[in-house]
Design an enzyme around this catalytic site. Structure first.
Site: not given
Ligand SMILES: [Zn+2]
Length: 214
Positions: A19, A57, A59, A63, A92, A117, A162
Protein backbone atom coordinates in the site's frame (compact mmCIF):
# COMPACT_ATOMS: atom_id res chain seq x y z
CA UNK A 1 15.40 -5.25 15.22
CA UNK A 2 16.60 -8.81 15.38
CA UNK A 3 19.04 -10.99 13.50
CA UNK A 4 19.19 -10.51 9.78
CA UNK A 5 18.57 -13.63 7.72
CA UNK A 6 20.89 -14.69 4.96
CA UNK A 7 20.96 -11.54 2.86
CA UNK A 8 21.30 -13.14 -0.51
CA UNK A 9 17.86 -13.32 -2.02
CA UNK A 10 16.87 -16.36 -4.00
CA UNK A 11 14.25 -17.22 -6.56
CA UNK A 12 12.12 -18.53 -3.68
CA UNK A 13 12.02 -15.12 -2.01
CA UNK A 14 9.39 -12.49 -2.63
CA UNK A 15 9.13 -8.88 -1.53
CA UNK A 16 5.57 -7.78 -0.78
CA UNK A 17 5.25 -3.99 -0.94
CA UNK A 18 2.15 -2.99 0.99
CA UNK A 19 0.00 0.00 0.00
CA UNK A 20 2.61 2.61 -0.95
CA UNK A 21 -0.17 4.88 -2.21
CA UNK A 22 -0.70 8.63 -2.22
CA UNK A 23 -3.49 8.59 0.36
CA UNK A 24 -1.16 6.93 2.88
CA UNK A 25 1.60 9.49 2.33
CA UNK A 26 1.82 13.08 3.66
CA UNK A 27 -0.86 15.17 1.96
CA UNK A 28 -3.07 12.13 1.45
CA UNK A 29 -6.48 11.38 2.95
CA UNK A 30 -5.15 8.90 5.50
CA UNK A 31 -1.56 9.99 5.77
CA UNK A 32 0.82 7.77 7.68
CA UNK A 33 3.39 10.08 9.32
CA UNK A 34 6.53 10.13 7.14
CA UNK A 35 5.00 7.43 4.96
CA UNK A 36 6.75 8.75 1.88
CA UNK A 37 10.13 8.05 3.45
CA UNK A 38 9.76 4.36 2.65
CA UNK A 39 9.75 4.94 -1.10
CA UNK A 40 13.51 5.13 -1.78
CA UNK A 41 14.17 2.28 0.62
CA UNK A 42 11.53 0.11 -1.00
CA UNK A 43 12.83 0.93 -4.49
CA UNK A 44 16.36 -0.09 -3.56
CA UNK A 45 15.18 -3.22 -1.80
CA UNK A 46 12.92 -4.27 -4.66
CA UNK A 47 15.81 -4.06 -7.09
CA UNK A 48 17.42 -6.94 -5.19
CA UNK A 49 14.42 -9.25 -5.62
CA UNK A 50 13.43 -11.20 -8.67
CA UNK A 51 9.89 -11.56 -7.30
CA UNK A 52 7.90 -8.55 -6.13
CA UNK A 53 4.20 -8.20 -5.34
CA UNK A 54 2.56 -4.80 -4.84
CA UNK A 55 -0.66 -4.45 -2.88
CA UNK A 56 -3.06 -1.61 -3.51
CA UNK A 57 -5.93 -0.60 -1.23
CA UNK A 58 -8.78 -0.11 -3.72
CA UNK A 59 -12.16 0.74 -2.26
CA UNK A 60 -15.49 1.42 -3.92
CA UNK A 61 -17.25 4.64 -2.90
CA UNK A 62 -19.35 4.20 0.22
CA UNK A 63 -17.05 1.53 1.62
CA UNK A 64 -17.94 0.17 5.06
CA UNK A 65 -14.58 1.27 6.51
CA UNK A 66 -15.29 4.93 5.74
CA UNK A 67 -16.64 7.00 8.63
CA UNK A 68 -18.64 8.92 6.03
CA UNK A 69 -20.68 5.75 5.40
CA UNK A 70 -21.98 5.82 9.00
CA UNK A 71 -24.02 8.89 9.94
CA UNK A 72 -22.84 10.43 13.19
CA UNK A 73 -19.53 8.54 13.20
CA UNK A 74 -16.09 10.07 12.98
CA UNK A 75 -12.81 8.76 11.60
CA UNK A 76 -10.84 6.60 14.05
CA UNK A 77 -13.96 5.53 15.97
CA UNK A 78 -14.68 1.80 16.01
CA UNK A 79 -17.93 0.15 14.97
CA UNK A 80 -19.21 -3.39 15.39
CA UNK A 81 -19.20 -4.82 11.87
CA UNK A 82 -20.80 -8.19 11.16
CA UNK A 83 -17.30 -9.74 11.37
CA UNK A 84 -16.13 -7.90 14.50
CA UNK A 85 -14.72 -4.49 15.46
CA UNK A 86 -13.85 -2.23 12.56
CA UNK A 87 -11.96 1.04 12.82
CA UNK A 88 -13.51 3.81 10.73
CA UNK A 89 -11.21 5.79 8.47
CA UNK A 90 -11.43 8.94 6.39
CA UNK A 91 -12.45 8.14 2.81
CA UNK A 92 -9.24 6.88 1.20
CA UNK A 93 -7.95 4.93 -1.77
CA UNK A 94 -11.20 5.21 -3.69
CA UNK A 95 -10.92 3.33 -6.97
CA UNK A 96 -9.42 5.34 -9.83
CA UNK A 97 -8.79 8.46 -7.73
CA UNK A 98 -5.33 10.06 -7.49
CA UNK A 99 -5.20 9.09 -3.81
CA UNK A 100 -5.41 5.42 -4.73
CA UNK A 101 -2.48 5.65 -7.14
CA UNK A 102 0.94 4.46 -6.12
CA UNK A 103 3.36 7.14 -4.93
CA UNK A 104 4.83 8.69 -8.06
CA UNK A 105 8.39 7.89 -7.02
CA UNK A 106 7.68 4.21 -6.46
CA UNK A 107 9.65 2.54 -9.22
CA UNK A 108 9.41 -1.25 -9.39
CA UNK A 109 8.92 -2.05 -13.08
CA UNK A 110 9.57 -5.75 -12.55
CA UNK A 111 6.76 -6.24 -10.00
CA UNK A 112 4.88 -9.29 -11.26
CA UNK A 113 1.57 -8.72 -9.51
CA UNK A 114 -0.53 -5.83 -8.25
CA UNK A 115 -2.98 -7.27 -5.75
CA UNK A 116 -5.93 -4.99 -5.14
CA UNK A 117 -7.79 -5.39 -1.86
CA UNK A 118 -10.72 -3.85 -0.04
CA UNK A 119 -12.96 -4.12 -3.11
CA UNK A 120 -15.84 -5.67 -1.18
CA UNK A 121 -17.99 -2.78 -0.03
CA UNK A 122 -19.10 -4.62 3.13
CA UNK A 123 -15.73 -5.98 4.35
CA UNK A 124 -12.45 -4.16 4.93
CA UNK A 125 -9.19 -5.88 4.05
CA UNK A 126 -6.00 -4.95 5.87
CA UNK A 127 -4.22 -8.16 5.01
CA UNK A 128 -2.95 -9.11 1.56
CA UNK A 129 -4.18 -12.64 2.30
CA UNK A 130 -7.58 -12.48 4.01
CA UNK A 131 -10.29 -9.86 4.29
CA UNK A 132 -11.13 -8.61 7.76
CA UNK A 133 -13.77 -11.31 8.22
CA UNK A 134 -10.67 -13.56 8.47
CA UNK A 135 -12.25 -16.12 6.14
CA UNK A 136 -12.46 -14.59 2.66
CA UNK A 137 -9.14 -15.27 0.89
CA UNK A 138 -7.59 -12.92 -1.66
CA UNK A 139 -5.95 -15.83 -3.48
CA UNK A 140 -2.40 -14.68 -2.74
CA UNK A 141 -1.53 -17.79 -0.69
CA UNK A 142 -2.30 -19.96 -3.69
CA UNK A 143 -0.32 -17.81 -6.07
CA UNK A 144 2.77 -17.77 -3.86
CA UNK A 145 2.61 -21.53 -3.29
CA UNK A 146 2.10 -22.30 -6.95
CA UNK A 147 5.11 -20.17 -7.81
CA UNK A 148 7.27 -21.84 -5.15
CA UNK A 149 7.76 -18.64 -3.17
CA UNK A 150 8.40 -19.67 0.41
CA UNK A 151 10.20 -16.76 2.06
CA UNK A 152 8.36 -13.46 2.30
CA UNK A 153 9.73 -10.01 3.07
CA UNK A 154 7.21 -7.26 3.79
CA UNK A 155 7.60 -3.49 3.63
CA UNK A 156 5.30 -0.51 3.21
CA UNK A 157 2.31 1.10 4.91
CA UNK A 158 1.08 1.04 7.51
CA UNK A 159 3.34 -1.03 9.74
CA UNK A 160 0.70 -1.48 12.44
CA UNK A 161 -2.24 -2.30 10.17
CA UNK A 162 -1.85 -3.68 6.66
CA UNK A 163 1.77 -4.79 7.04
CA UNK A 164 0.99 -6.36 10.42
CA UNK A 165 -2.07 -8.27 9.29
CA UNK A 166 -0.35 -9.44 6.12
CA UNK A 167 2.69 -10.68 8.03
CA UNK A 168 0.57 -12.48 10.63
CA UNK A 169 -1.57 -14.22 8.04
CA UNK A 170 1.47 -15.24 6.02
CA UNK A 171 3.13 -16.74 9.08
CA UNK A 172 -0.03 -18.66 9.99
CA UNK A 173 -0.07 -20.02 6.45
CA UNK A 174 3.38 -21.46 7.07
CA UNK A 175 5.59 -19.06 5.12
CA UNK A 176 8.90 -17.80 6.49
CA UNK A 177 8.18 -14.12 7.03
CA UNK A 178 10.33 -11.07 7.71
CA UNK A 179 9.18 -7.48 8.15
CA UNK A 180 11.66 -4.88 6.92
CA UNK A 181 10.78 -2.45 9.65
CA UNK A 182 12.77 0.58 8.56
CA UNK A 183 11.02 0.35 5.18
CA UNK A 184 7.66 0.67 6.95
CA UNK A 185 5.94 3.52 8.78
CA UNK A 186 3.13 3.20 11.32
CA UNK A 187 -0.03 5.10 12.21
CA UNK A 188 0.43 4.30 15.93
CA UNK A 189 -3.10 4.50 17.35
CA UNK A 190 -3.24 3.69 21.07
CA UNK A 191 0.13 1.95 21.10
CA UNK A 192 -0.50 -0.07 17.97
CA UNK A 193 3.13 0.02 16.87
CA UNK A 194 4.34 -1.57 20.11
CA UNK A 195 1.48 -4.07 19.97
CA UNK A 196 2.52 -4.99 16.44
CA UNK A 197 6.14 -5.51 17.43
CA UNK A 198 5.05 -7.77 20.29
CA UNK A 199 2.63 -9.73 18.16
CA UNK A 200 5.14 -10.31 15.37
CA UNK A 201 7.78 -11.41 17.85
CA UNK A 202 5.31 -13.85 19.40
CA UNK A 203 4.59 -15.39 16.01
CA UNK A 204 8.25 -15.73 15.09
CA UNK A 205 8.26 -12.96 12.51
CA UNK A 206 11.57 -11.08 12.81
CA UNK A 207 11.65 -7.33 12.22
CA UNK A 208 14.79 -6.61 10.25
CA UNK A 209 16.40 -3.56 8.65
CA UNK A 210 16.75 -2.72 4.95
CA UNK A 211 20.14 -1.16 5.59
CA UNK A 212 21.41 -4.62 6.54
CA UNK A 213 20.97 -5.64 2.92
CA UNK A 214 22.88 -2.78 1.34
ZN1 LIG B 1 -8.51 0.98 3.23
Amino acid sequence: MSETPATKFSDNDVLIVVDVQNDFCPGGALAVPRGDEVVPLVNRLAARFRNVVLTQDWHPRGHLSFASSHPGKRPFETIAASYGPQVLWPDHCVQETPGAAFHRALHIPHAGLVLRKGLNRAIDSYSAFYENDRTTPTGLVGLLRERGLTRLFLAGLAFDFCVRYSAEDARREGFDVFVVEDACRGIDMDGSVAATQASLAGLGVPCIAARDFS
